[in-house]
Design an enzyme around this catalytic site. Structure first.
Site, PDB file in Angstrom:
ATOM      1  N   TYR A   1     -74.632 -10.686  19.509  1.00 16.64           N
ATOM      2  CA  TYR A   1     -73.185 -10.721  19.262  1.00 16.64           C
ATOM      3  C   TYR A   1     -72.858 -10.784  17.767  1.00 16.64           C
ATOM      4  O   TYR A   1     -71.919 -11.472  17.364  1.00 16.64           O
ATOM      5  CB  TYR A   1     -72.539 -11.930  19.956  1.00 16.64           C
ATOM      6  CG  TYR A   1     -72.847 -12.040  21.422  1.00 16.64           C
ATOM      7  CD1 TYR A   1     -72.444 -11.048  22.308  1.00 16.64           C
ATOM      8  CD2 TYR A   1     -73.546 -13.131  21.928  1.00 16.64           C
ATOM      9  CE1 TYR A   1     -72.739 -11.131  23.658  1.00 16.64           C
ATOM     10  CE2 TYR A   1     -73.835 -13.223  23.273  1.00 16.64           C
ATOM     11  CZ  TYR A   1     -73.435 -12.216  24.137  1.00 16.64           C
ATOM     12  OH  TYR A   1     -73.723 -12.308  25.459  1.00 16.64           O
TER      13      TYR A   1
ATOM     14  N   TYR B   1     -66.481 -13.557  32.949  1.00 16.69           N
ATOM     15  CA  TYR B   1     -67.663 -13.053  32.244  1.00 16.69           C
ATOM     16  C   TYR B   1     -68.865 -13.233  33.162  1.00 16.69           C
ATOM     17  O   TYR B   1     -69.076 -14.322  33.716  1.00 16.69           O
ATOM     18  CB  TYR B   1     -67.887 -13.829  30.933  1.00 16.69           C
ATOM     19  CG  TYR B   1     -69.182 -13.420  30.270  1.00 16.69           C
ATOM     20  CD1 TYR B   1     -69.266 -12.260  29.498  1.00 16.69           C
ATOM     21  CD2 TYR B   1     -70.357 -14.161  30.456  1.00 16.69           C
ATOM     22  CE1 TYR B   1     -70.455 -11.865  28.925  1.00 16.69           C
ATOM     23  CE2 TYR B   1     -71.557 -13.769  29.883  1.00 16.69           C
ATOM     24  CZ  TYR B   1     -71.594 -12.618  29.119  1.00 16.69           C
ATOM     25  OH  TYR B   1     -72.793 -12.220  28.565  1.00 16.69           O
TER      26      TYR B   1
ATOM     27  N   ASP C   1     -70.425 -16.960  40.865  1.00 12.24           N
ATOM     28  CA  ASP C   1     -71.357 -16.931  39.749  1.00 12.24           C
ATOM     29  C   ASP C   1     -71.347 -18.331  39.128  1.00 12.24           C
ATOM     30  O   ASP C   1     -70.450 -18.675  38.353  1.00 12.24           O
ATOM     31  CB  ASP C   1     -70.899 -15.854  38.754  1.00 12.24           C
ATOM     32  CG  ASP C   1     -71.768 -15.808  37.511  1.00 12.24           C
ATOM     33  OD1 ASP C   1     -72.626 -16.700  37.349  1.00 12.24           O
ATOM     34  OD2 ASP C   1     -71.581 -14.882  36.698  1.00 12.24           O
TER      35      ASP C   1
ATOM     36  N   LYS D   1     -79.373 -20.547  33.659  1.00 12.61           N
ATOM     37  CA  LYS D   1     -79.098 -21.486  32.569  1.00 12.61           C
ATOM     38  C   LYS D   1     -79.793 -22.852  32.758  1.00 12.61           C
ATOM     39  O   LYS D   1     -80.927 -22.995  32.350  1.00 12.61           O
ATOM     40  CB  LYS D   1     -77.603 -21.644  32.375  1.00 12.61           C
ATOM     41  CG  LYS D   1     -76.976 -20.336  31.839  1.00 12.61           C
ATOM     42  CD  LYS D   1     -75.753 -20.575  31.033  1.00 12.61           C
ATOM     43  CE  LYS D   1     -75.103 -19.303  30.567  1.00 12.61           C
ATOM     44  NZ  LYS D   1     -75.620 -18.839  29.285  1.00 12.61           N
TER      45      LYS D   1
HETATM   46  C1  LIG Z   1     -71.057 -17.158  34.296  1.00 11.32           C
HETATM   47  C2  LIG Z   1     -72.138 -16.358  33.647  1.00 11.32           C
HETATM   48  N1  LIG Z   1     -72.706 -15.352  34.320  1.00 11.32           N
HETATM   49  C3  LIG Z   1     -73.697 -14.628  33.798  1.00 11.32           C
HETATM   50  C4  LIG Z   1     -74.168 -14.865  32.525  1.00 11.32           C
HETATM   51  C5  LIG Z   1     -75.268 -14.031  31.945  1.00 11.32           C
HETATM   52  O1  LIG Z   1     -76.446 -14.756  31.867  1.00 11.32           O
HETATM   53  P1  LIG Z   1     -77.607 -14.277  30.893  1.00 11.32           P
HETATM   54  O2  LIG Z   1     -77.127 -14.455  29.505  1.00 11.32           O
HETATM   55  O3  LIG Z   1     -78.766 -15.192  31.234  1.00 11.32           O
HETATM   56  O4  LIG Z   1     -77.919 -12.863  31.238  1.00 11.32           O
HETATM   57  C6  LIG Z   1     -73.601 -15.902  31.785  1.00 11.32           C
HETATM   58  C7  LIG Z   1     -74.048 -16.175  30.401  1.00 11.32           C
HETATM   59  O5  LIG Z   1     -73.394 -16.808  29.618  1.00 11.32           O
HETATM   60  C8  LIG Z   1     -72.552 -16.661  32.358  1.00 11.32           C
HETATM   61  O6  LIG Z   1     -71.964 -17.668  31.682  1.00 11.32           O
END
Ligand SMILES: Cc1ncc(COP(=O)(O)O)c(C=O)c1O
Length: 430
Positions: free
Chosen positions: A27, A155, A249, A278
């Site tokens: 980023y 996101y 998610d 995470k």
């Molecule tokens: C809610 C959510 N989904 C998916 C992702 C993507 O995960 P990654 O960075 O491990 O690909 C993130 C990353 O910040 C996220 O916060």
């Protein structure tokens, strides 16, 4: 160790100067981005820089290190597993760490979310969830259901499929219009108008929709925006009514961040598919899971080979990462993580309260171990980040927010220093 003087007058190790010209940072506009801080090691909630400075970490490495860094229980488990077997492919072979983790996760998540599919990053877990939802319909002869309903502010990752369900305007992916498949995007149904809009979208497009995807309770990377548990109940009711797969998610919210072990528990809602990553390994190794309810799995159960879920990342079920995740789950069982989150929530409320009413501050909000100060705007985000480093804390504002998502093991004094740094920087900012 040979060192060179850095831009901020601090010395940098030789590996840094030699390697910096060869990395491409996340980023970041590489031409103008400030030099990243060279880190020598971590411990507890601290990041130790190579020049000896120690920063209190306010964001737990993108929300992963929920037990703090270098927890001995996770380290021991990974070391044992490294000696035994770092990795074997998951095709045709199985191992104790992955199967134990699958069983434990299935017992932890609510309802009949029982089938665990492993991958190695959050974005990939989302891709798999989307693929599962589309193929759920294909396997039953429904060929048109290939679209998703997603939400403004959402996101879900940076891979192509996941980008396509992120907020296209507020997010980072606006430039990829044309590359990305088009889905339907609406406001979260929080009040009358957005609820009516949401229903209208379902009425028009339900027959094209494979799934609805949402980050429950907190939209993280989209600006740490909170919504009520009742919104999730509304989504569940709509998904039932229009027979659409509901995907939560929980890559950010999972494992205690919002106050419950999983955000869906706050709403008493069981999604059809949940994604986790995470904090799954306590922030030590990359691992993600996509967990499906029985009815999803059953749609793939067939004598027809083409009905199989055709997905299989090389490092899926990595034994080291699964050992770390099992050890992390032990810590959730043995240590009072959710009570710590409740204490952090109270301390964040108290510590960030002085920001309320400061000029330029639009909102101060807290949910679980997420504390947010939203500003009208941030003009120099890199400068603000550097100010925090000068205060001895690692905090990374983005968009128009300054936020804290510390490790759940953060000490009361460390947390006070984190909130104090925000108050002090905001006070001089105004
Ligand atoms: C809610 C959510 N989904 C998916 C992702 C993507 O995960 P990654 O960075 O491990 O690909 C993130 C990353 O910040 C996220 O916060």
């Amino acid at each position: 160790m040979s060192r060179k003087k850095g831009e901020q007058g601090t010395s940098r190790p030789a590996w840094y100067e030699a390697g910096r010209a060869h990395v491409w940072l996340p980023y970041a506009q590489m031409k103008t981005v400030r030099a990243p801080l060279p880190v020598a090691r971590t411990h507890g909630c601290r990041i130790v820089l190579s020049d000896g400075r120690e920063l209190i970490d306010g964001i737990a490495s993108w929300w992963t290190a929920c037990h703090g860094y270098n927890h001995p229980h996770i380290r021991d488990a990974v070391e044992r597993q490294l000696a035994l077997m770092p990795h074997v492919m998951f095709g045709g072979l199985a191992h104790e760490q992955a199967l134990t983790l699958a069983r434990r996760l299935a017992a932890l998540v609510p309802g009949d979310l029982t089938r665990v599919f492993f991958s190695e990053s959050g974005s990939v877990a989302v891709e798999i969830a989307m693929k599962m939802a589309v193929q759920y319909w294909l396997n039953q002869g429904a060929r048109k259901r290939k679209k998703f309903l997603a939400f403004r502010g959402g996101y879900h990752g940076d891979t192509t499929g996941a980008m396509a369900v992120c907020d296209p305007d507020g997010g980072m992916h606006a430039r990829f219009h044309g590359l990305l498949p088009e889905h339907y995007l609406v406001e979260l149904p929080q009040e009358e108008e957005s609820a009516a809009n949401f229903t209208r979208c379902l009425e028009r497009h339900a027959e094209e929709l494979a799934g609805i995807i949402v980050e429950p309770l907190v939209q993280g990377a989209g600006g740490m925006r909170f919504h009520a548990a009742s919104v999730l109940q509304r989504l569940r009711e709509a998904a039932n009514r229009y027979q659409i797969i509901l995907i939560f998610d929980e890559i950010f919210t999972g494992f205690g961040r919002t106050g419950n072990l999983f955000a869906c528990e706050a709403a008493g809602v069981v999604p059809d598919i949940i994604t986790l990553s995470k904090a799954l390994t306590g922030g030590t190794l990359p691992l993600a899971v996509t967990i499906a309810r029985d009815k999803i799995f059953d749609a793939f159960w067939s004598d027809e080979p083409g009905h199989a879920l055709l997905h299989g990342p090389t490092f899926m079920g990595n034994a080291l990462a699964c050992a770390a995740a099992n050890a992390s789950l032990d810590l959730f069982e043995q240590e009072p993580r959710l009570r710590q989150v409740a204490d952090i929530a109270a301390a964040l409320e108290h510590g960030l309260a002085p920001c309320r009413g400061l000029p330029g501050v639009k909102d101060v909000r807290v949910k679980g171990a997420v504390g947010v100060v939203e500003l009208d705007r941030i003009d120099d985000v890199e400068g603000l980040r550097a100010r925090f480093v000068n205060e001895g804390v690692f905090i990374r504002p983005f968009g128009s927010i300054i936020y804290l998502t510390p490790a759940f093991t953060v000490g009361a004094e460390e947390l006070a220093k984190l909130t104090g740094a925000i108050v002090s920087v905001m006070s001089e900012h105004s």
